[in-house]
Design a protein around this motif. Structure first.
Motif, PDB file in Angstrom:
ATOM      1  N   ALA A 286      46.903 -46.646  20.001  1.00  0.00           N
ATOM      2  CA  ALA A 286      47.383 -45.973  21.211  1.00  0.00           C
ATOM      3  C   ALA A 286      48.574 -46.701  21.822  1.00  0.00           C
ATOM      4  CB  ALA A 286      46.251 -45.859  22.226  1.00  0.00           C
ATOM      5  N   THR A 287      48.607 -48.014  21.695  1.00  0.00           N
ATOM      6  CA  THR A 287      49.732 -48.785  22.220  1.00  0.00           C
ATOM      7  C   THR A 287      51.008 -48.433  21.470  1.00  0.00           C
ATOM      8  OG1 THR A 287      48.249 -50.584  22.823  1.00  0.00           O
ATOM      9  CG2 THR A 287      50.595 -51.105  22.694  1.00  0.00           C
ATOM     10  N   ALA A 288      50.930 -48.385  20.156  1.00  0.00           N
ATOM     11  CA  ALA A 288      52.097 -48.024  19.346  1.00  0.00           C
ATOM     12  C   ALA A 288      52.502 -46.576  19.585  1.00  0.00           C
ATOM     13  CB  ALA A 288      51.814 -48.253  17.862  1.00  0.00           C
ATOM     14  N   ALA A 289      51.524 -45.703  19.833  1.00  0.00           N
ATOM     15  CA  ALA A 289      51.824 -44.287  20.073  1.00  0.00           C
ATOM     16  C   ALA A 289      52.540 -44.098  21.402  1.00  0.00           C
ATOM     17  CB  ALA A 289      50.535 -43.464  20.034  1.00  0.00           C
ATOM     18  N   GLY A 290      52.237 -44.955  22.374  1.00  0.00           N
ATOM     19  CA  GLY A 290      52.901 -44.876  23.675  1.00  0.00           C
ATOM     20  C   GLY A 290      52.869 -43.478  24.250  1.00  0.00           C
ATOM     21  N   ASP A 291      54.049 -42.959  24.591  1.00  0.00           N
ATOM     22  CA  ASP A 291      54.136 -41.619  25.171  1.00  0.00           C
ATOM     23  C   ASP A 291      54.543 -40.575  24.123  1.00  0.00           C
ATOM     24  OD1 ASP A 291      56.756 -42.366  24.801  1.00  0.00           O
ATOM     25  OD2 ASP A 291      57.388 -41.946  26.858  1.00  0.00           O
ATOM     26  N   LEU A 292      54.291 -40.888  22.873  1.00  0.00           N
ATOM     27  CA  LEU A 292      54.612 -39.986  21.777  1.00  0.00           C
ATOM     28  C   LEU A 292      53.906 -38.648  21.959  1.00  0.00           C
ATOM     29  CD1 LEU A 292      56.192 -40.105  19.089  1.00  0.00           C
ATOM     30  CD2 LEU A 292      54.084 -40.850  17.984  1.00  0.00           C
TER      31      LEU A 292
ATOM     32  N   LEU B 256      60.345 -40.637  13.450  1.00  0.00           N
ATOM     33  CA  LEU B 256      58.886 -40.605  13.520  1.00  0.00           C
ATOM     34  C   LEU B 256      58.294 -41.085  12.194  1.00  0.00           C
ATOM     35  CD1 LEU B 256      56.225 -39.896  14.893  1.00  0.00           C
ATOM     36  CD2 LEU B 256      56.597 -37.508  14.210  1.00  0.00           C
ATOM     37  N   ALA B 257      58.906 -40.692  11.096  1.00  0.00           N
ATOM     38  CA  ALA B 257      58.431 -41.130   9.780  1.00  0.00           C
ATOM     39  C   ALA B 257      58.450 -42.653   9.679  1.00  0.00           C
ATOM     40  CB  ALA B 257      59.283 -40.513   8.675  1.00  0.00           C
ATOM     41  N   MET B 258      59.475 -43.266  10.234  1.00  0.00           N
ATOM     42  CA  MET B 258      59.584 -44.725  10.186  1.00  0.00           C
ATOM     43  C   MET B 258      58.502 -45.398  11.045  1.00  0.00           C
ATOM     44  SD  MET B 258      61.966 -45.043   8.037  1.00  0.00           S
ATOM     45  CE  MET B 258      62.392 -46.754   8.094  1.00  0.00           C
ATOM     46  N   GLN B 259      58.038 -44.721  12.075  1.00  0.00           N
ATOM     47  CA  GLN B 259      57.000 -45.249  12.979  1.00  0.00           C
ATOM     48  C   GLN B 259      55.591 -45.086  12.410  1.00  0.00           C
ATOM     49  OE1 GLN B 259      58.334 -42.850  16.592  1.00  0.00           O
ATOM     50  NE2 GLN B 259      57.170 -44.521  17.506  1.00  0.00           N
ATOM     51  N   LEU B 260      55.439 -44.184  11.482  1.00  0.00           N
ATOM     52  CA  LEU B 260      54.108 -43.753  11.046  1.00  0.00           C
ATOM     53  C   LEU B 260      53.208 -44.902  10.615  1.00  0.00           C
ATOM     54  CD1 LEU B 260      52.600 -41.128  10.919  1.00  0.00           C
ATOM     55  CD2 LEU B 260      53.382 -40.826   8.584  1.00  0.00           C
ATOM     56  N   GLN B 261      53.701 -45.845   9.848  1.00  0.00           N
ATOM     57  CA  GLN B 261      52.835 -46.922   9.374  1.00  0.00           C
ATOM     58  C   GLN B 261      52.312 -47.798  10.500  1.00  0.00           C
ATOM     59  OE1 GLN B 261      55.151 -49.145   6.587  1.00  0.00           O
ATOM     60  NE2 GLN B 261      56.103 -50.400   8.134  1.00  0.00           N
ATOM     61  N   ASN B 262      52.985 -47.810  11.650  1.00  0.00           N
ATOM     62  CA  ASN B 262      52.508 -48.592  12.786  1.00  0.00           C
ATOM     63  C   ASN B 262      51.532 -47.810  13.671  1.00  0.00           C
ATOM     64  OD1 ASN B 262      54.119 -50.825  12.095  1.00  0.00           O
ATOM     65  ND2 ASN B 262      55.874 -49.880  13.082  1.00  0.00           N
ATOM     66  N   LEU B 263      51.473 -46.495  13.474  1.00  0.00           N
ATOM     67  CA  LEU B 263      50.622 -45.670  14.326  1.00  0.00           C
ATOM     68  C   LEU B 263      49.146 -45.740  13.964  1.00  0.00           C
ATOM     69  CD1 LEU B 263      52.746 -42.427  14.822  1.00  0.00           C
ATOM     70  CD2 LEU B 263      52.355 -44.280  16.445  1.00  0.00           C
ATOM     71  N   PHE B 264      48.864 -45.962  12.682  1.00  0.00           N
ATOM     72  CA  PHE B 264      47.473 -45.953  12.232  1.00  0.00           C
ATOM     73  C   PHE B 264      47.115 -47.262  11.561  1.00  0.00           C
ATOM     74  CE2 PHE B 264      48.791 -41.523  12.350  1.00  0.00           C
ATOM     75  CZ  PHE B 264      47.759 -40.964  13.093  1.00  0.00           C
ATOM     76  N   SER B 265      45.920 -47.768  11.864  1.00  0.00           N
ATOM     77  CA  SER B 265      45.464 -49.011  11.232  1.00  0.00           C
ATOM     78  C   SER B 265      44.778 -48.672   9.926  1.00  0.00           C
ATOM     79  CB  SER B 265      44.509 -49.748  12.156  1.00  0.00           C
ATOM     80  OG  SER B 265      43.399 -48.947  12.465  1.00  0.00           O
TER      81      SER B 265
ATOM     82  N   GLY C 190      44.464 -31.032  -3.084  1.00  0.00           N
ATOM     83  CA  GLY C 190      45.490 -30.849  -2.065  1.00  0.00           C
ATOM     84  C   GLY C 190      45.040 -29.890  -0.974  1.00  0.00           C
ATOM     85  N   GLY C 191      45.897 -29.720   0.004  1.00  0.00           N
ATOM     86  CA  GLY C 191      45.624 -28.833   1.129  1.00  0.00           C
ATOM     87  C   GLY C 191      46.540 -29.204   2.274  1.00  0.00           C
ATOM     88  N   SER C 192      46.439 -28.463   3.350  1.00  0.00           N
ATOM     89  CA  SER C 192      47.286 -28.714   4.522  1.00  0.00           C
ATOM     90  C   SER C 192      46.429 -29.128   5.712  1.00  0.00           C
ATOM     91  CB  SER C 192      48.099 -27.468   4.871  1.00  0.00           C
ATOM     92  OG  SER C 192      49.028 -27.191   3.849  1.00  0.00           O
ATOM     93  N   HIS C 193      46.928 -30.114   6.423  1.00  0.00           N
ATOM     94  CA  HIS C 193      46.283 -30.640   7.629  1.00  0.00           C
ATOM     95  C   HIS C 193      47.406 -31.034   8.584  1.00  0.00           C
ATOM     96  CE1 HIS C 193      42.708 -31.246   5.068  1.00  0.00           C
ATOM     97  NE2 HIS C 193      43.587 -31.675   4.177  1.00  0.00           N
ATOM     98  N   TYR C 194      47.088 -31.122   9.861  1.00  0.00           N
ATOM     99  CA  TYR C 194      48.076 -31.663  10.792  1.00  0.00           C
ATOM    100  C   TYR C 194      47.395 -32.468  11.879  1.00  0.00           C
ATOM    101  CZ  TYR C 194      47.142 -27.549  13.802  1.00  0.00           C
ATOM    102  OH  TYR C 194      46.564 -26.581  14.585  1.00  0.00           O
ATOM    103  N   THR C 195      48.155 -33.445  12.364  1.00  0.00           N
ATOM    104  CA  THR C 195      47.677 -34.263  13.469  1.00  0.00           C
ATOM    105  C   THR C 195      48.557 -33.994  14.678  1.00  0.00           C
ATOM    106  OG1 THR C 195      49.046 -36.126  12.745  1.00  0.00           O
ATOM    107  CG2 THR C 195      46.759 -36.123  12.031  1.00  0.00           C
ATOM    108  N   THR C 196      47.918 -33.915  15.818  1.00  0.00           N
ATOM    109  CA  THR C 196      48.620 -33.797  17.087  1.00  0.00           C
ATOM    110  C   THR C 196      48.393 -35.116  17.825  1.00  0.00           C
ATOM    111  OG1 THR C 196      48.138 -31.431  17.132  1.00  0.00           O
ATOM    112  CG2 THR C 196      48.825 -32.453  19.215  1.00  0.00           C
ATOM    113  N   ILE C 197      49.492 -35.764  18.176  1.00  0.00           N
ATOM    114  CA  ILE C 197      49.400 -37.036  18.904  1.00  0.00           C
ATOM    115  C   ILE C 197      50.049 -36.825  20.266  1.00  0.00           C
ATOM    116  CG2 ILE C 197      50.049 -39.468  18.948  1.00  0.00           C
ATOM    117  CD1 ILE C 197      50.198 -39.301  15.848  1.00  0.00           C
ATOM    118  N   LYS C 198      49.266 -37.048  21.310  1.00  0.00           N
ATOM    119  CA  LYS C 198      49.767 -36.873  22.682  1.00  0.00           C
ATOM    120  C   LYS C 198      48.920 -37.726  23.612  1.00  0.00           C
ATOM    121  CE  LYS C 198      50.974 -33.461  26.097  1.00  0.00           C
ATOM    122  NZ  LYS C 198      51.162 -32.056  26.428  1.00  0.00           N
ATOM    123  N   ASP C 199      49.575 -38.409  24.538  1.00  0.00           N
ATOM    124  CA  ASP C 199      48.893 -39.233  25.538  1.00  0.00           C
ATOM    125  C   ASP C 199      47.981 -40.280  24.893  1.00  0.00           C
ATOM    126  OD1 ASP C 199      50.117 -37.797  27.617  1.00  0.00           O
ATOM    127  OD2 ASP C 199      48.529 -36.271  27.587  1.00  0.00           O
TER     128      ASP C 199
END
Length: 109
Positions: A21-27, A100-109, A40-49
């Motif tokens: 959540a700290t890395a996500a900030g106000d994303l 955002l792609a460059m941030q992705l590895q820091n968003l999830f542990s 395979g398949g399709s999924h999506y994540t919504t990141i807010k607050d």
């Protein structure tokens, strides 16, 4: 379900608790994952607050889209495949917000 399919299910089911959540900030974004090939398949994540929600299927207007084979996605998520190497070799395709792609590895542990 195959081992890859089980791993994909686990990855998406645990994303909300693995969000930094700290890395996500106000994303405020939607990340579409289009996984190709077997399992395979399709999924999506919504990141807010500082909160992540995962949904199955496609989103009408994602901020970023990631297209990768299901097995490469598992390998990348589990640290066996470097995301930059996958991108440079064409195994990983990113559409939309490259920052955002460059941030992705820091968003999830």
């Amino acid at each position: 379900m195959s081992e890859t399919g089980e791993a994909i299910k686990t990855i998406f089911n645990t994303m909300p608790e693995r969000l930094n959540a700290t890395a996500a900030g106000d994303l405020d974004c939607v990340i579409q994952y289009d996984l190709t090939g077997e399992d395979g398949g399709s999924h999506y994540t919504t990141i807010k607050d500082g909160v992540c929600a995962v949904s199955d299927g496609g989103h009408d207007a994602p901020t970023m889209t990631i297209t990768i084979s299901a097995s490469d996605f598992v390998d990348m998520t589990e640290g066996r495949l470097d995301g930059m190497s996958a991108f440079m070799s064409g195994r990983l395709k990113v559409g939309g917000d490259m920052g955002l792609a460059m941030q992705l590895q820091n968003l999830f542990s």
